[in-house]
Design a protein around this motif. Structure first.
Motif, PDB file in Angstrom:
ATOM      1  N   CYS A 291       0.847  -1.205   0.000  1.00 36.46           N
ATOM      2  CA  CYS A 291       0.000   0.000   0.000  1.00 36.46           C
ATOM      3  C   CYS A 291       0.876   1.246   0.000  1.00 36.46           C
ATOM      4  CB  CYS A 291      -0.922   0.006   1.222  1.00 36.46           C
ATOM      5  SG  CYS A 291      -2.323  -1.134   1.118  1.00 36.46           S
ATOM      6  N   VAL A 292       1.880   1.253   0.868  1.00 37.07           N
ATOM      7  CA  VAL A 292       2.811   2.375   0.939  1.00 37.07           C
ATOM      8  C   VAL A 292       3.625   2.469  -0.349  1.00 37.07           C
ATOM      9  CG1 VAL A 292       4.837   3.302   2.133  1.00 37.07           C
ATOM     10  CG2 VAL A 292       2.972   2.279   3.454  1.00 37.07           C
ATOM     11  N   ALA A 293       4.112   1.335  -0.827  1.00 31.79           N
ATOM     12  CA  ALA A 293       4.947   1.313  -2.032  1.00 31.79           C
ATOM     13  C   ALA A 293       4.185   1.791  -3.263  1.00 31.79           C
ATOM     14  CB  ALA A 293       5.482  -0.101  -2.266  1.00 31.79           C
ATOM     15  N   THR A 294       2.887   1.527  -3.295  1.00 25.77           N
ATOM     16  CA  THR A 294       2.077   1.981  -4.431  1.00 25.77           C
ATOM     17  C   THR A 294       2.045   3.499  -4.490  1.00 25.77           C
ATOM     18  OG1 THR A 294       0.697  -0.015  -4.373  1.00 25.77           O
ATOM     19  CG2 THR A 294      -0.205   1.913  -5.493  1.00 25.77           C
ATOM     20  N   ILE A 295       1.871   4.128  -3.334  1.00 26.21           N
ATOM     21  CA  ILE A 295       1.879   5.595  -3.281  1.00 26.21           C
ATOM     22  C   ILE A 295       3.231   6.124  -3.733  1.00 26.21           C
ATOM     23  CG2 ILE A 295       1.662   7.620  -1.791  1.00 26.21           C
ATOM     24  CD1 ILE A 295      -0.216   5.977  -0.009  1.00 26.21           C
ATOM     25  N   ALA A 296       4.307   5.482  -3.256  1.00 28.29           N
ATOM     26  CA  ALA A 296       5.655   5.900  -3.644  1.00 28.29           C
ATOM     27  C   ALA A 296       5.890   5.694  -5.137  1.00 28.29           C
ATOM     28  CB  ALA A 296       6.690   5.117  -2.838  1.00 28.29           C
TER      29      ALA A 296
END
Length: 252
Positions: free
Chosen positions: A152-157
């Motif tokens: 989830c975090v990596a998708t935003i990044a």
């Protein structure tokens, strides 16, 4: 060889592929660039400090535990239900590495979103099942909750990197303001998942990511990012404590 054994064998092979491709990404490295060097080509304020990415080691060690447990319980109906999605996540993980290293940020976002979907399906399957023992909690529930949270975090990044690659300037907001917005989105999602599903591991991942963002920028002039990180870290710590409360039918 029955269907469950075939699924288990394919899962082992694909996961070995994941470990191999991720290792080669930095040992060779693929396309002459390490994963970090590619990331540096798309400088985003949302990208956390380098040490934050050590969480991958934790996720992969726990997934190795899952693969071992899976093989010993390959005839279990619940485990067999997870395996098609796990296999899909392995293929997508390897595909993302290749797209990222061959400098195709748009394709990497598409793959990342698909990976996120596959992990969300595993996460929802976990919510419909009560762990039968501590091994299942540690090597099934924990790794996939951490994995889902981190992606989830990596998708935003990843989306942030794509915007940097096309030289998007942020429109009516500055890059710093957009970073604050994305941090708040990640924290809000984390709070919802943690409180709705009592998924404490999910909130830990986002806490770790926010700490990484703070550590990267705390000695710079990005006061809004630093201040937001501190507020969100405090808020999510409270959420973490609240999510520790057990309710019937929920999982750690």
């Amino acid at each position: 060889m029955n269907r469950n054994t075939m699924l288990a064998l394919a899962s082992v092979i694909l996961f070995c592929g994941v470990l191999t491709v991720n290792t080669l990404a930095n040992v060779l490295p693929i396309n002459g660039l390490s994963t970090k060097q590619v990331s540096d080509l798309y400088p985003s304020l949302f990208t956390p400090a380098g040490l934050t990415f050590s969480i991958w080691s934790v996720i992969y060690v726990l997934l190795i535990g899952f693969v071992v447990l899976m093989w010993s319980r390959k005839q279990d109906v619940f485990i067999a239900t997870l395996l098609p999605w796990f296999m899909a996540s392995c293929v997508l993980n390897m595909s993302w590495i290749l797209a990222w290293h061959y400098l195709m940020p748009a394709l990497s976002v598409v793959i990342m979103l698909t990976l996120l979907f596959s992990l969300s399906q595993i996460f929802m399957l976990l919510q419909s099942h009560r762990a039968v023992d501590m091994k299942e909690k540690i090597f099934v529930f924990l790794p996939f909750t951490l994995y889902f949270g981190w992606i989830c975090v990596a998708t935003i990044a990843n989306v942030s990197a794509l915007l940097v690659s096309v030289r998007w300037e942020g429109g009516f907001l500055s890059p710093e303001a957009w970073t604050v917005v994305m941090m708040c989105v990640a924290a809000t999602l984390s709070a919802f998942v943690a409180l709705r599903f009592r998924a404490t591991a999910f909130v830990v991942v986002v806490l770790w990511a926010l700490l990484g963002i703070y550590l990267r920028w705390n000695t710079t002039d990005y006061a809004a990012i630093n201040g937001t990180a501190i507020v969100l870290l405090i808020g999510l710590t409270i959420v973490f404590v609240l999510s520790l409360r057990k309710q019937p039918g929920t999982h750690a």
